[in-house]
Motif scaffolding. Structure first.
Motif, mmCIF file in Angstrom:
data_model
loop_
_atom_site.group_PDB
_atom_site.id
_atom_site.type_symbol
_atom_site.label_atom_id
_atom_site.label_comp_id
_atom_site.label_asym_id
_atom_site.label_seq_id
_atom_site.Cartn_x
_atom_site.Cartn_y
_atom_site.Cartn_z
ATOM 1 N N GLN A 158 0.870 -1.175 0.000
ATOM 2 C CA GLN A 158 0.000 0.000 0.000
ATOM 3 C C GLN A 158 0.912 1.231 0.000
ATOM 4 N N TRP A 159 1.238 1.723 -1.184
ATOM 5 C CA TRP A 159 2.159 2.853 -1.319
ATOM 6 C C TRP A 159 1.437 4.151 -0.967
ATOM 7 N N PRO A 160 2.077 5.053 -0.222
ATOM 8 C CA PRO A 160 1.395 6.302 0.165
ATOM 9 C C PRO A 160 0.991 7.139 -1.047
ATOM 10 N N THR A 161 -0.227 7.614 -1.026
ATOM 11 C CA THR A 161 -0.730 8.454 -2.110
ATOM 12 C C THR A 161 0.113 9.717 -2.217
ATOM 13 N N GLY A 162 0.536 10.041 -3.438
ATOM 14 C CA GLY A 162 1.294 11.261 -3.666
ATOM 15 C C GLY A 162 2.795 11.104 -3.559
ATOM 16 N N ARG A 163 3.272 9.979 -3.051
ATOM 17 C CA ARG A 163 4.720 9.764 -2.946
ATOM 18 C C ARG A 163 5.265 9.273 -4.281
ATOM 19 N N LYS A 164 6.305 9.922 -4.804
ATOM 20 C CA LYS A 164 6.895 9.545 -6.084
ATOM 21 C C LYS A 164 7.510 8.157 -6.000
ATOM 22 N N ARG A 165 7.487 7.463 -7.130
ATOM 23 C CA ARG A 165 8.106 6.144 -7.221
ATOM 24 C C ARG A 165 9.428 6.233 -7.964
ATOM 25 N N THR A 166 10.319 5.291 -7.673
ATOM 26 C CA THR A 166 11.578 5.168 -8.389
ATOM 27 C C THR A 166 11.370 4.208 -9.555
ATOM 28 N N ALA A 167 11.713 4.637 -10.749
ATOM 29 C CA ALA A 167 11.585 3.755 -11.914
ATOM 30 C C ALA A 167 12.456 2.515 -11.712
ATOM 31 N N SER A 168 11.965 1.361 -12.165
ATOM 32 C CA SER A 168 12.688 0.106 -11.925
ATOM 33 C C SER A 168 14.116 0.145 -12.477
ATOM 34 N N HIS A 169 14.320 0.809 -13.615
ATOM 35 C CA HIS A 169 15.671 0.862 -14.193
ATOM 36 C C HIS A 169 16.597 1.813 -13.425
ATOM 37 N N SER A 170 16.036 2.613 -12.520
ATOM 38 C CA SER A 170 16.851 3.565 -11.747
ATOM 39 C C SER A 170 17.211 3.045 -10.358
ATOM 40 N N ARG A 171 16.712 1.866 -10.014
ATOM 41 C CA ARG A 171 17.014 1.335 -8.683
ATOM 42 C C ARG A 171 18.487 0.943 -8.594
ATOM 43 N N GLU A 172 19.032 1.039 -7.374
ATOM 44 C CA GLU A 172 20.470 0.829 -7.168
ATOM 45 C C GLU A 172 20.726 -0.383 -6.287
ATOM 46 N N HIS A 173 21.964 -0.881 -6.373
ATOM 47 C CA HIS A 173 22.400 -1.941 -5.454
ATOM 48 C C HIS A 173 22.767 -1.283 -4.124
ATOM 49 N N ALA A 174 22.312 -1.866 -3.035
ATOM 50 C CA ALA A 174 22.650 -1.351 -1.701
ATOM 51 C C ALA A 174 23.757 -2.202 -1.087
ATOM 52 N N LYS A 175 24.445 -1.635 -0.109
ATOM 53 C CA LYS A 175 25.524 -2.362 0.560
ATOM 54 C C LYS A 175 25.092 -2.873 1.935
ATOM 55 N N PHE A 176 23.792 -2.819 2.196
ATOM 56 C CA PHE A 176 23.303 -3.349 3.469
ATOM 57 C C PHE A 176 23.494 -4.862 3.495
ATOM 58 N N ASP A 177 23.989 -5.375 4.617
ATOM 59 C CA ASP A 177 24.092 -6.821 4.823
ATOM 60 C C ASP A 177 23.025 -7.189 5.848
ATOM 61 N N VAL A 178 21.808 -7.465 5.361
ATOM 62 C CA VAL A 178 20.682 -7.642 6.268
ATOM 63 C C VAL A 178 19.666 -8.587 5.645
ATOM 64 N N ASP A 190 8.377 -7.837 -8.570
ATOM 65 C CA ASP A 190 8.759 -6.775 -9.502
ATOM 66 C C ASP A 190 8.777 -5.424 -8.799
ATOM 67 N N ASP A 191 7.828 -5.213 -7.912
ATOM 68 C CA ASP A 191 7.763 -3.964 -7.156
ATOM 69 C C ASP A 191 8.335 -4.219 -5.769
ATOM 70 N N VAL A 192 9.549 -3.725 -5.533
ATOM 71 C CA VAL A 192 10.252 -3.992 -4.267
ATOM 72 C C VAL A 192 10.057 -2.860 -3.259
ATOM 73 N N GLY A 193 9.092 -2.006 -3.500
ATOM 74 C CA GLY A 193 8.841 -0.893 -2.595
ATOM 75 C C GLY A 193 8.403 -1.355 -1.214
ATOM 76 N N VAL A 194 8.670 -0.515 -0.235
ATOM 77 C CA VAL A 194 8.272 -0.753 1.155
ATOM 78 C C VAL A 194 7.640 0.522 1.689
ATOM 79 N N ALA A 195 6.510 0.394 2.353
ATOM 80 C CA ALA A 195 5.879 1.532 3.021
ATOM 81 C C ALA A 195 5.646 1.161 4.478
ATOM 82 N N VAL A 196 6.028 2.048 5.373
ATOM 83 C CA VAL A 196 5.856 1.813 6.809
ATOM 84 C C VAL A 196 4.921 2.882 7.358
ATOM 85 N N TYR A 197 3.890 2.440 8.058
ATOM 86 C CA TYR A 197 2.914 3.343 8.673
ATOM 87 C C TYR A 197 2.940 3.133 10.181
ATOM 88 N N PHE A 198 2.845 4.228 10.935
ATOM 89 C CA PHE A 198 2.771 4.113 12.384
ATOM 90 C C PHE A 198 2.231 5.411 12.970
#
Length: 202
Positions: A8-28, A77-85
């Motif tokens: 459930q992506w927040p309304t109005g929040r811009k998305r990152t195009a799939s081809h623009s996503r980056e590799h992260a260095k998080f080890d988690v 395909d959509d790796v987005g994360v939304a956190v609500y609290f």
């Protein structure tokens, strides 16, 4: 009501195009990133004795009852994360889809909340409120349309095979890689999940 699955992506929040996503260095791992978000939000809200912040971590990963992913799932395909609290009785939303893995987007949100806790500790109250302004301004998703309307089948349709076939045709034009948008594809995936819950997975 905001659901953990599907995303459930927040309304109005811009998305990152799939081809623009980056590799992260998080080890988690997924579990560790989830726990880190819960830990950071709980501390921000005042620790374990504070009012329950009602955390919802929303992704396109189907979860077991214990909150861990179902087995044998690939990265969606959509790796987005939304956190609500809730923070001081206000609904907050953080969302990230910059990185190529869901657990890395989760960890990025945990690190962002950790940084905000530093503002709360070392800055002044108005600095934290100013930092939060952008997060409170983003609305939670509006009430979803009925799944039959989204997929484009008759209001009386009960045949899951027909629903899935219609979904595939709609997905072929709604996917961002084929001229559609992330929002349209997310709504379509949410509709299919609702159809499968109602009609059975077949």
């Amino acid at each position: 009501m905001i659901e953990a699955y599907p995303l459930q992506w927040p309304t109005g929040r811009k998305r990152t195009a799939s081809h623009s996503r980056e590799h992260a260095k998080f080890d988690v791992t997924f579990a560790r990133a989830r726990d880190n978000i819960i830990h950071e939000v709980t501390l921000l809200a005042g620790g374990r004795w504070a009012v329950d912040p009602q955390i919802v971590i929303s992704t396109n990963v189907a979860l077991r009852r214990d909150g861990l992913p179902l087995a044998n799932q690939r990265q969606p395909d959509d790796v987005g994360v939304a956190v609500y609290f809730l923070y001081r009785k206000k609904q907050m939303s953080f969302a990230c889809d910059r990185w190529r893995k869901i657990e890395h987007n989760m960890q990025a949100i945990a690190k962002t909340i950790e940084a905000l806790r530093g503002i709360a500790r070392w800055g002044t109250g108005d600095m934290l409120e100013a930092a939060f302004t952008g997060f409170t301004a983003i609305a939670a998703p509006s009430a979803p349309r009925d799944w039959r309307e989204v997929i484009g089948v008759l209001p009386t349709e009960r045949d899951l095979a027909i629903v899935r076939a219609t979904y595939r045709r709609r997905a072929s034009t709604s996917h961002p890689d084929k001229g559609g948008t992330h929002e349209a594809m997310t709504e379509l995936n949410t509709a299919l999940a609702a159809a499968e819950r109602e009609l059975g997975h077949g």
